[in-house]
Design an enzyme around this catalytic site. Structure first.
Site, PDB file in Angstrom:
ATOM      1  N   ASP A   1      49.357  30.052 -24.965  1.00 36.01           N
ATOM      2  CA  ASP A   1      50.112  30.314 -23.490  1.00 36.01           C
ATOM      3  C   ASP A   1      49.075  31.150 -22.702  1.00 36.01           C
ATOM      4  OD1 ASP A   1      51.652  31.462 -21.743  1.00 36.01           O
ATOM      5  OD2 ASP A   1      53.208  31.685 -23.041  1.00 36.01           O
TER       6      ASP A   1
ATOM      7  N   LYS B   1      53.399  29.090  -6.497  1.00 33.28           N
ATOM      8  CA  LYS B   1      52.011  28.587  -6.649  1.00 33.28           C
ATOM      9  C   LYS B   1      51.252  29.540  -5.377  1.00 33.28           C
ATOM     10  CE  LYS B   1      49.999  25.701  -8.312  1.00 33.28           C
ATOM     11  NZ  LYS B   1      49.263  25.611  -9.620  1.00 33.28           N
TER      12      LYS B   1
ATOM     13  N   LYS C   1      59.469  13.274 -12.100  1.00 31.83           N
ATOM     14  CA  LYS C   1      59.043  13.122 -10.806  1.00 31.83           C
ATOM     15  C   LYS C   1      59.377  11.707 -10.270  1.00 31.83           C
ATOM     16  CE  LYS C   1      56.940  17.134 -11.592  1.00 31.83           C
ATOM     17  NZ  LYS C   1      55.820  17.393 -12.009  1.00 31.83           N
TER      18      LYS C   1
ATOM     19  N   THR D   1      54.361  22.708 -23.391  1.00 33.39           N
ATOM     20  CA  THR D   1      55.911  22.928 -22.935  1.00 33.39           C
ATOM     21  C   THR D   1      56.329  21.351 -22.883  1.00 33.39           C
ATOM     22  OG1 THR D   1      55.289  22.357 -20.619  1.00 33.39           O
ATOM     23  CG2 THR D   1      55.200  24.499 -21.299  1.00 33.39           C
TER      24      THR D   1
ATOM     25  N   THR E   1      48.544  23.491  -4.768  1.00 32.96           N
ATOM     26  CA  THR E   1      49.419  22.226  -4.166  1.00 32.96           C
ATOM     27  C   THR E   1      49.470  22.487  -2.578  1.00 32.96           C
ATOM     28  OG1 THR E   1      51.681  21.586  -3.982  1.00 32.96           O
ATOM     29  CG2 THR E   1      51.427  23.705  -4.683  1.00 32.96           C
ATOM     30  N   ASP E   2      49.844  21.442  -1.594  1.00 32.89           N
ATOM     31  CA  ASP E   2      50.072  21.612  -0.462  1.00 32.89           C
ATOM     32  C   ASP E   2      51.508  22.161   0.105  1.00 32.89           C
ATOM     33  OD1 ASP E   2      51.877  19.369  -1.250  1.00 32.89           O
ATOM     34  OD2 ASP E   2      50.970  17.969   0.228  1.00 32.89           O
ATOM     35  N   GLU E   3      52.248  22.267  -0.911  1.00 30.99           N
ATOM     36  CA  GLU E   3      53.598  22.731  -0.755  1.00 30.99           C
ATOM     37  C   GLU E   3      53.672  24.396  -0.317  1.00 30.99           C
ATOM     38  OE1 GLU E   3      56.685  21.937  -3.497  1.00 30.99           O
ATOM     39  OE2 GLU E   3      55.958  19.771  -3.895  1.00 30.99           O
TER      40      GLU E   3
ATOM     41  N   PRO F   1      68.103   7.751  -7.837  1.00 34.95           N
ATOM     42  CA  PRO F   1      68.972   8.721  -7.160  1.00 34.95           C
ATOM     43  C   PRO F   1      67.831   8.923  -5.976  1.00 34.95           C
ATOM     44  CG  PRO F   1      67.873   9.896  -9.250  1.00 34.95           C
ATOM     45  CD  PRO F   1      67.774   8.061  -9.070  1.00 34.95           C
TER      46      PRO F   1
ATOM     47  N   HIS G   1      65.029  21.346   0.771  1.00 37.43           N
ATOM     48  CA  HIS G   1      64.338  20.137   0.644  1.00 37.43           C
ATOM     49  C   HIS G   1      63.385  20.230   2.001  1.00 37.43           C
ATOM     50  CE1 HIS G   1      64.238  15.595  -0.508  1.00 37.43           C
ATOM     51  NE2 HIS G   1      62.972  16.424  -0.807  1.00 37.43           N
TER      52      HIS G   1
HETATM   53  P1  NAD Z   1      52.572  19.131 -15.585  1.00 39.61           P
HETATM   54  O1  NAD Z   1      53.762  19.606 -15.674  1.00 39.61           O
HETATM   55  O2  NAD Z   1      52.509  17.488 -15.859  1.00 39.61           O
HETATM   56  O3  NAD Z   1      51.639  19.705 -16.610  1.00 39.61           O
HETATM   57  C1  NAD Z   1      51.222  21.146 -16.728  1.00 39.61           C
HETATM   58  C2  NAD Z   1      50.716  21.494 -18.036  1.00 39.61           C
HETATM   59  O4  NAD Z   1      50.517  22.748 -18.157  1.00 39.61           O
HETATM   60  C3  NAD Z   1      51.463  20.852 -19.260  1.00 39.61           C
HETATM   61  O5  NAD Z   1      50.739  20.247 -20.103  1.00 39.61           O
HETATM   62  C4  NAD Z   1      52.251  22.244 -19.800  1.00 39.61           C
HETATM   63  O6  NAD Z   1      52.247  22.219 -21.255  1.00 39.61           O
HETATM   64  C5  NAD Z   1      51.119  23.121 -19.478  1.00 39.61           C
HETATM   65  N1  NAD Z   1      51.778  24.675 -19.388  1.00 39.61           N
HETATM   66  C6  NAD Z   1      52.754  25.026 -18.691  1.00 39.61           C
HETATM   67  N2  NAD Z   1      52.829  26.099 -18.983  1.00 39.61           N
HETATM   68  C7  NAD Z   1      51.875  26.766 -19.624  1.00 39.61           C
HETATM   69  C8  NAD Z   1      51.476  27.885 -20.093  1.00 39.61           C
HETATM   70  N3  NAD Z   1      52.020  28.983 -19.974  1.00 39.61           N
HETATM   71  N4  NAD Z   1      50.354  28.159 -21.021  1.00 39.61           N
HETATM   72  C9  NAD Z   1      49.706  27.014 -21.024  1.00 39.61           C
HETATM   73  N5  NAD Z   1      49.967  25.945 -20.775  1.00 39.61           N
HETATM   74  C10 NAD Z   1      51.312  25.714 -20.106  1.00 39.61           C
HETATM   75  O7  NAD Z   1      51.714  19.298 -14.120  1.00 39.61           O
HETATM   76  P2  NAD Z   1      50.770  18.463 -13.119  1.00 39.61           P
HETATM   77  O8  NAD Z   1      51.729  17.498 -12.432  1.00 39.61           O
HETATM   78  O9  NAD Z   1      49.944  17.944 -14.034  1.00 39.61           O
HETATM   79  O10 NAD Z   1      50.107  19.731 -12.383  1.00 39.61           O
HETATM   80  C11 NAD Z   1      49.112  20.268 -12.982  1.00 39.61           C
HETATM   81  C12 NAD Z   1      48.592  21.280 -11.734  1.00 39.61           C
HETATM   82  O11 NAD Z   1      48.532  20.676 -10.455  1.00 39.61           O
HETATM   83  C13 NAD Z   1      49.607  22.441 -11.459  1.00 39.61           C
HETATM   84  O12 NAD Z   1      48.843  23.593 -11.065  1.00 39.61           O
HETATM   85  C14 NAD Z   1      50.508  21.623 -10.129  1.00 39.61           C
HETATM   86  O13 NAD Z   1      50.925  23.067  -9.396  1.00 39.61           O
HETATM   87  C15 NAD Z   1      49.232  21.255  -9.381  1.00 39.61           C
HETATM   88  N6  NAD Z   1      49.448  20.070  -8.515  1.00 39.61           N
HETATM   89  C16 NAD Z   1      50.284  18.939  -8.908  1.00 39.61           C
HETATM   90  C17 NAD Z   1      50.584  17.983  -7.965  1.00 39.61           C
HETATM   91  C18 NAD Z   1      51.463  17.020  -8.564  1.00 39.61           C
HETATM   92  O14 NAD Z   1      51.726  16.027  -7.764  1.00 39.61           O
HETATM   93  N7  NAD Z   1      51.683  16.633  -9.589  1.00 39.61           N
HETATM   94  C19 NAD Z   1      49.876  18.044  -6.819  1.00 39.61           C
HETATM   95  C20 NAD Z   1      49.364  19.176  -6.424  1.00 39.61           C
HETATM   96  C21 NAD Z   1      49.042  20.111  -7.251  1.00 39.61           C
HETATM   97  O1  DAU Z   2      53.262  17.983  -2.937  1.00 34.78           O
HETATM   98  C1  DAU Z   2      52.455  18.346  -4.063  1.00 34.78           C
HETATM   99  C2  DAU Z   2      53.679  18.455  -5.235  1.00 34.78           C
HETATM  100  O2  DAU Z   2      54.167  17.333  -5.530  1.00 34.78           O
HETATM  101  C3  DAU Z   2      53.112  19.188  -6.506  1.00 34.78           C
HETATM  102  O3  DAU Z   2      52.620  20.638  -6.187  1.00 34.78           O
HETATM  103  C4  DAU Z   2      54.340  19.165  -7.503  1.00 34.78           C
HETATM  104  O4  DAU Z   2      53.955  19.770  -8.615  1.00 34.78           O
HETATM  105  C5  DAU Z   2      55.126  17.915  -7.738  1.00 34.78           C
HETATM  106  O5  DAU Z   2      55.863  18.063  -8.353  1.00 34.78           O
HETATM  107  C6  DAU Z   2      55.303  17.192  -6.234  1.00 34.78           C
HETATM  108  O6  DAU Z   2      56.584  17.805  -5.820  1.00 34.78           O
HETATM  109  P1  DAU Z   2      57.682  16.938  -4.916  1.00 34.78           P
HETATM  110  O7  DAU Z   2      58.872  18.105  -5.247  1.00 34.78           O
HETATM  111  O8  DAU Z   2      57.099  16.423  -3.723  1.00 34.78           O
HETATM  112  O9  DAU Z   2      57.825  15.688  -6.178  1.00 34.78           O
HETATM  113  P2  DAU Z   2      58.996  14.830  -6.585  1.00 34.78           P
HETATM  114  O10 DAU Z   2      58.439  13.789  -7.417  1.00 34.78           O
HETATM  115  O11 DAU Z   2      59.863  16.056  -7.271  1.00 34.78           O
HETATM  116  O12 DAU Z   2      59.959  14.358  -5.467  1.00 34.78           O
HETATM  117  C7  DAU Z   2      59.118  13.693  -4.454  1.00 34.78           C
HETATM  118  C8  DAU Z   2      60.077  13.528  -3.137  1.00 34.78           C
HETATM  119  O13 DAU Z   2      61.143  12.669  -3.966  1.00 34.78           O
HETATM  120  C9  DAU Z   2      60.892  14.787  -2.794  1.00 34.78           C
HETATM  121  O14 DAU Z   2      61.155  14.615  -1.326  1.00 34.78           O
HETATM  122  C10 DAU Z   2      62.227  14.523  -3.614  1.00 34.78           C
HETATM  123  C11 DAU Z   2      62.564  13.019  -3.792  1.00 34.78           C
HETATM  124  N1  DAU Z   2      63.301  12.827  -4.934  1.00 34.78           N
HETATM  125  C12 DAU Z   2      62.711  13.239  -6.324  1.00 34.78           C
HETATM  126  C13 DAU Z   2      63.488  12.895  -7.248  1.00 34.78           C
HETATM  127  C14 DAU Z   2      62.861  13.558  -8.558  1.00 34.78           C
HETATM  128  C15 DAU Z   2      64.335  11.960  -4.742  1.00 34.78           C
HETATM  129  O15 DAU Z   2      64.865  11.511  -3.788  1.00 34.78           O
HETATM  130  N2  DAU Z   2      65.044  11.696  -5.873  1.00 34.78           N
HETATM  131  C16 DAU Z   2      64.509  12.318  -7.290  1.00 34.78           C
HETATM  132  O16 DAU Z   2      65.240  11.843  -8.532  1.00 34.78           O
END
Ligand code: NAD
Ligand code: DAU
Length: 360
Positions: free
Chosen positions: A61, A166, A201, A38, A136-138, A217, A300
């Site tokens: 997929d 999730k 992010k 994606t 995720t912790d969310e 932002p 939020h």
């Molecule tokens: P990301 O968005 O960077 O990567 C997601 C990947 O999944 C991409 O490579 C995308 O191409 C692939 N994908 C999406 N839809 C698909 C589908 N239908 N079939 C096959 N592949 C598909 O996400 P991330 O930040 O690396 O997160 C990975 C995992 O960890 C997720 O399950 C997320 O919920 C979890 N997680 C993320 C965080 C964080 O802070 N980023 C924290 C805790 C848990």
């Molecule tokens: O807690 C784990 C989660 O963390 C994962 O499960 C998600 O996949 C990952 O995207 C992340 O979610 P958040 O919403 O916490 O992350 P994000 O980076 O989008 O935002 C972090 C914080 O910053 C949140 O309080 C929103 C704020 N924010 C985010 C963006 C993109 C801003 O203030 N400005 C911004 O432009």
């Protein structure tokens, strides 16, 4: 030798995990990376390992059960690490359906295909075959500002379409464990940061915008709290849970590193000023004046904070990278990979960015 099926390995955490695993196990494992590619999936993240004989990539997929069962039919996969998901909260608020499709239906397909491939004639599962669901912790909802932590026993209370999807996927994994004794674990991790993170992010977005002198932002009052963990520490936790965790258990993974968003932004600005030499033209762009308070994210969550006590006491995992060190490593990586950033921010992402922030 274990054969891993890693879903979503071209994304941020998945690609860091694959790098970590090859660094740790070298030629002693095989990894099959299944990713739909994606907007968030990028094979450039894996270019240093793509020619390894013990690595292969399949574009598929996870909702496509024929494609996924064909992968299980071809090899005796004994480890599944399931990252693939739609992961960005803001996008889930704009377009929830794809989150339900990939995160819930896709997880159901993964579970069903693994269950079918691993079931023996007597109804038990092949020994030492394991599924790890990365979550995720969310799913636990939001904490008050003045205290409390997320424990494995905290009731689920997701708010955003992302976290609801999730939570749905976690519940499916729990249902498979309870109903079929399906051999799985779930990890619920806090916010990750590090190399290869897509700049939608907070942390990579702020680094990228600050270097270009673009607005930074801040949603709402900037005092929402997240618990930040360096991505390589998360990769290590996943591997330790899969190899040393008790089957059927959930483990919370967190950094004990709570920070308000506005603090994160100031740390990034200070670190950029410290790391950029006076002669670098980007240094003049880095300014506190770029900080711009914008309309808050809908629904939020105020604060997330993980209690990683169980993973520490049962498995011995703890976060190793202090935030000051992790953010320097991350910024250094972005300095050295300007081309990566240019490639991922061109085209569709530019359109997304303009529409997401034009009305804030
Ligand atoms: P990301 O968005 O960077 O990567 C997601 C990947 O999944 C991409 O490579 C995308 O191409 C692939 N994908 C999406 N839809 C698909 C589908 N239908 N079939 C096959 N592949 C598909 O996400 P991330 O930040 O690396 O997160 C990975 C995992 O960890 C997720 O399950 C997320 O919920 C979890 N997680 C993320 C965080 C964080 O802070 N980023 C924290 C805790 C848990
Ligand atoms: O807690 C784990 C989660 O963390 C994962 O499960 C998600 O996949 C990952 O995207 C992340 O979610 P958040 O919403 O916490 O992350 P994000 O980076 O989008 O935002 C972090 C914080 O910053 C949140 O309080 C929103 C704020 N924010 C985010 C963006 C993109 C801003 O203030 N400005 C911004 O432009």
């Amino acid at each position: 030798m274990h054969t891993y099926l890693v879903t979503g390995g071209a994304g941020f955490i998945g690609s860091n995990y694959i790098h970590y695993m090859f660094k740790k196990y070298g030629d002693d494992i095989r990894i099959i990376n299944v990713d739909k590619l994606t907007y968030a999936g990028n094979l450039e993240n894996l270019k240093d390992i793509e020619n390894r004989a013990n690595y292969s990539f399949v574009r598929a997929d996870i909702c496509d059960k024929d494609a996924i069962s064909a992968i299980f039919a071809k090899d005796d996969i004994d480890r599944v690490v399931h990252f693939a998901a739609e992961s960005h909260v803001d996008r889930s608020i704009e377009n929830p359906e794809v989150f339900v499709q990939t995160n819930v239906i896709g997880t159901a397909v993964m579970l069903n295909c693994a269950k079918a491939a691993w079931t023996l004639e007597d109804g038990t599962f092949k020994p030492d075959h394991k599924f790890l669901h990365v979550s995720t912790d969310e799913v636990y909802g939001s904490l008050e500002e003045d205290g409390g932590y997320f424990y494995e026993t905290t009731p689920y209370a997701p708010h955003s379409p992302y976290s609801a999807s999730k939570a749905g996927s976690d519940m499916l994994v729990k249902a498979y464990m309870d109903t079929y004794k399906f051999p799985a674990n779930i990890t619920n991790c806090s916010n990750n940061y590090g190399p290869f993170q897509f700049p939608e992010k907070l942390i990579p977005l702020i680094i990228n915008n600050a270097l270009q002198g673009k607005k930074l932002p801040v949603y709402g009052d900037g005092k929402n709290v997240r618990d930040w963990l360096y991505v390589e520490d998360h990769a290590k936790a996943i591997d330790m849970v899969q190899e040393q965790g008790k089957l059927f258990e959930t483990y919370n993974v967190g950094g004990h590193n709570e920070k308000q968003n506005i603090e994160i932004i100031h740390i990034i600005l200070d670190t950029l000023r410290d790391m950029l030499p006076e002669s670098d033209p980007r240094r003049a762009n880095v300014s506190d004046d770029l900080i711009t308070y914008v309309t808050d994210r809908k629904g939020h969550d105020r604060r997330y904070a993980i209690a990683p006590d169980k993973i520490k006491s049962e498995i011995g995992w703890e976060p190793e990278t202090m935030f000051a060190e992790g953010i320097r490593k991350t910024i250094k990586w972005f300095f050295e990979n300007e081309e990566w950033m240019k490639n991922v921010t061109s085209g569709d992402y530019e359109k997304y960015y303009d529409s997401m922030y034009s009305n804030r």
